[in-house]
Design a protein around this motif. Sequence first.
Motif, PDB file in Angstrom:
ATOM      1  N   SER A   1       0.806  -1.219   0.000  1.00 33.15           N
ATOM      2  CA  SER A   1       0.000   0.000   0.000  1.00 33.15           C
ATOM      3  C   SER A   1       0.844   1.277   0.000  1.00 33.15           C
ATOM      4  N   LEU A   2       2.108   1.193   0.396  1.00 30.36           N
ATOM      5  CA  LEU A   2       2.969   2.368   0.388  1.00 30.36           C
ATOM      6  C   LEU A   2       3.665   2.511  -0.961  1.00 30.36           C
ATOM      7  N   GLU A   3       3.865   3.753  -1.363  1.00 27.11           N
ATOM      8  CA  GLU A   3       4.554   4.015  -2.620  1.00 27.11           C
ATOM      9  C   GLU A   3       6.037   3.699  -2.507  1.00 27.11           C
TER      10      GLU A   3
ATOM     11  N   ALA B   1      11.936   3.024 -16.798  1.00 22.63           N
ATOM     12  CA  ALA B   1      12.044   1.562 -16.826  1.00 22.63           C
ATOM     13  C   ALA B   1      11.725   0.962 -15.451  1.00 22.63           C
ATOM     14  N   LEU B   2      12.255   1.565 -14.390  1.00 28.77           N
ATOM     15  CA  LEU B   2      11.966   1.065 -13.043  1.00 28.77           C
ATOM     16  C   LEU B   2      10.487   1.220 -12.708  1.00 28.77           C
TER      17      LEU B   2
ATOM     18  N   TYR C   1       3.164  -2.491  -7.678  1.00 26.70           N
ATOM     19  CA  TYR C   1       3.627  -1.459  -6.749  1.00 26.70           C
ATOM     20  C   TYR C   1       3.235  -0.068  -7.221  1.00 26.70           C
ATOM     21  N   ALA C   2       2.833   0.762  -6.296  1.00 31.45           N
ATOM     22  CA  ALA C   2       2.620   2.185  -6.580  1.00 31.45           C
ATOM     23  C   ALA C   2       3.988   2.860  -6.529  1.00 31.45           C
ATOM     24  N   THR C   3       4.249   3.755  -7.460  1.00 32.79           N
ATOM     25  CA  THR C   3       5.560   4.394  -7.521  1.00 32.79           C
ATOM     26  C   THR C   3       5.419   5.906  -7.656  1.00 32.79           C
ATOM     27  N   ARG C   4       6.472   6.572  -7.285  1.00 34.00           N
ATOM     28  CA  ARG C   4       6.587   8.028  -7.480  1.00 34.00           C
ATOM     29  C   ARG C   4       8.031   8.279  -7.864  1.00 34.00           C
TER      30      ARG C   4
ATOM     31  N   ARG D   1       9.034  14.603   0.400  1.00 35.06           N
ATOM     32  CA  ARG D   1       9.011  13.590   1.450  1.00 35.06           C
ATOM     33  C   ARG D   1       8.154  13.978   2.646  1.00 35.06           C
ATOM     34  N   GLY D   2       8.121  15.233   2.997  1.00 32.32           N
ATOM     35  CA  GLY D   2       7.344  15.671   4.147  1.00 32.32           C
ATOM     36  C   GLY D   2       5.846  15.482   3.970  1.00 32.32           C
ATOM     37  N   ARG D   3       5.408  15.344   2.725  1.00 32.32           N
ATOM     38  CA  ARG D   3       3.977  15.210   2.447  1.00 32.32           C
ATOM     39  C   ARG D   3       3.571  13.773   2.101  1.00 32.32           C
ATOM     40  N   ARG D   4       4.512  12.864   2.050  1.00 37.06           N
ATOM     41  CA  ARG D   4       4.236  11.486   1.636  1.00 37.06           C
ATOM     42  C   ARG D   4       5.001  10.503   2.501  1.00 37.06           C
ATOM     43  N   SER D   5       4.478   9.286   2.575  1.00 36.35           N
ATOM     44  CA  SER D   5       5.196   8.179   3.208  1.00 36.35           C
ATOM     45  C   SER D   5       5.587   7.198   2.114  1.00 36.35           C
ATOM     46  N   PHE D   6       6.801   6.712   2.172  1.00 32.92           N
ATOM     47  CA  PHE D   6       7.296   5.766   1.183  1.00 32.92           C
ATOM     48  C   PHE D   6       7.686   4.468   1.865  1.00 32.92           C
TER      49      PHE D   6
END
Length: 122
Positions: free
Chosen positions: A4-6, A19-20, A29-32, A44-49
């Motif tokens: 569930s985490l990016e 490619a990744l 997987y969800a990606t950013r 990073r301060g606005r998201r959890s990875f």
Amino acid sequence: MANSLEIAIVDDDPAIREALQDLLRSCGYATRCFASAEAFLAERGRRSFGCVILDMKMTGMSGLELQGELVCAGNEPPIIFLTSHFHEDMKKAALAAGAQAFLEKPVDDEILLECLRLALGA
């Protein structure tokens, strides 16, 4: 979905990022993606990875420098380093600071996915 985490992909090479991202999304997987360590820190301060796949040598802040920032901030996500500029000293430094893995480009997809599974505790 695999997790569930990016997964953050931090690499200054757009072809590597794409490619990744394609590989990880095909596995659920969800990606950013981020083109620099600085861009990742700004978001990073606005998201959890759940994990960071991180290039070692980038324009601006290096992967090791970003790892240092994350370690100092505490509660850093697992890091998987990728590099086409392999040096044993860099590998030792990254792993000593807590990196999950240190892989050379071009990376074997199955090895990367196994490292990711381990990093996510799956």
